[in-house]
Design a protein around this motif. Structure first.
Motif, mmCIF file in Angstrom:
data_model
loop_
_atom_site.group_PDB
_atom_site.id
_atom_site.type_symbol
_atom_site.label_atom_id
_atom_site.label_comp_id
_atom_site.label_asym_id
_atom_site.label_seq_id
_atom_site.Cartn_x
_atom_site.Cartn_y
_atom_site.Cartn_z
ATOM 1 N N MET A 1 0.849 -1.173 0.000
ATOM 2 C CA MET A 1 0.000 0.000 0.000
ATOM 3 C C MET A 1 0.896 1.238 0.000
ATOM 4 O O MET A 1 1.821 1.330 0.774
ATOM 5 C CB MET A 1 -0.902 -0.042 1.240
ATOM 6 N N ALA A 6 -3.182 4.969 1.400
ATOM 7 C CA ALA A 6 -3.312 4.614 2.816
ATOM 8 C C ALA A 6 -4.607 5.196 3.386
ATOM 9 O O ALA A 6 -4.941 6.345 3.145
ATOM 10 C CB ALA A 6 -2.111 5.124 3.607
ATOM 11 N N ARG A 7 -5.319 4.375 4.123
ATOM 12 C CA ARG A 7 -6.515 4.843 4.817
ATOM 13 C C ARG A 7 -6.083 5.529 6.101
ATOM 14 O O ARG A 7 -5.117 5.127 6.740
ATOM 15 C CB ARG A 7 -7.435 3.674 5.143
ATOM 16 N N VAL A 8 -6.811 6.550 6.498
ATOM 17 C CA VAL A 8 -6.521 7.289 7.730
ATOM 18 C C VAL A 8 -7.638 7.004 8.725
ATOM 19 O O VAL A 8 -8.813 7.178 8.418
ATOM 20 C CB VAL A 8 -6.401 8.804 7.470
ATOM 21 N N HIS A 9 -7.242 6.562 9.916
ATOM 22 C CA HIS A 9 -8.171 6.292 11.007
ATOM 23 C C HIS A 9 -7.918 7.324 12.100
ATOM 24 O O HIS A 9 -6.766 7.515 12.516
ATOM 25 C CB HIS A 9 -7.944 4.889 11.593
ATOM 26 N N ASP A 39 -11.048 -3.509 9.875
ATOM 27 C CA ASP A 39 -10.310 -3.377 8.616
ATOM 28 C C ASP A 39 -8.970 -2.675 8.787
ATOM 29 O O ASP A 39 -8.270 -2.421 7.810
ATOM 30 C CB ASP A 39 -11.162 -2.652 7.572
ATOM 31 N N LEU A 40 -8.581 -2.369 10.027
ATOM 32 C CA LEU A 40 -7.276 -1.750 10.279
ATOM 33 C C LEU A 40 -6.178 -2.698 9.819
ATOM 34 O O LEU A 40 -6.177 -3.877 10.169
ATOM 35 C CB LEU A 40 -7.133 -1.452 11.779
ATOM 36 N N ASP A 44 -1.887 1.425 6.864
ATOM 37 C CA ASP A 44 -2.835 2.476 7.217
ATOM 38 C C ASP A 44 -2.145 3.524 8.090
ATOM 39 O O ASP A 44 -1.103 3.263 8.695
ATOM 40 C CB ASP A 44 -4.030 1.912 7.987
ATOM 41 N N ARG A 60 2.156 5.282 11.272
ATOM 42 C CA ARG A 60 1.861 4.257 10.264
ATOM 43 C C ARG A 60 1.714 2.921 10.984
ATOM 44 O O ARG A 60 2.480 2.587 11.871
ATOM 45 C CB ARG A 60 2.978 4.167 9.239
#
Length: 115
Positions: A1, A6-9, A39-40, A44, A60
């Motif tokens: 990825m 990248a997804r941000v939580h 889904d973490l 991410d 990260r």
């Protein structure tokens, strides 16, 4: 990825833990396996915020490992990686004061992080 995908939580942290993350000395974040964290994944980004402030720190995710209990998590990850300033017993007490038995029953997540 890659960084562009990248997804941000966004997650809150108590000040004492935020300071350890920001200093790079806390490399394992402990969470309950809530549905919104299922889904973490590695790659991410987590944007930690001190609750009630605008202060943030981005990390990260390197790895996410599930454990049945907080005790198993501390034994598997090493207490110094979770909180270098507290003993295993102190950490277990602190974690369980944040997350009660019903939440622990959902499963414990060890999230390896890096600045």
């Amino acid at each position: 990825m890659t960084d562009t995908t990248a997804r941000v939580h966004a997650l809150n942290l108590y000040r004492q833990y935020f300071d350890l993350v920001a200093a790079g000395t806390k490399t394992i974040e402990v969470r309950v396996k809530y549905p919104h964290l299922e889904d973490l994944a590695a790659g991410d980004i987590i944007r930690f915020r001190v609750k009630g402030t605008d202060e943030t720190c981005d990390v990260r995710v390197l790895r996410v490992t599930e454990y049945e209990t907080f005790e198993a998590l501390l034994d598997g990850e090493g207490p110094a990686n979770v909180n270098p300033d507290a003993t295993r017993e102190e950490q277990l007490t602190n974690i369980r004061s944040i997350y009660g038995p019903q939440k622990e029953a959902l499963g414990a997540l060890a999230v390896e992080i890096t600045l």
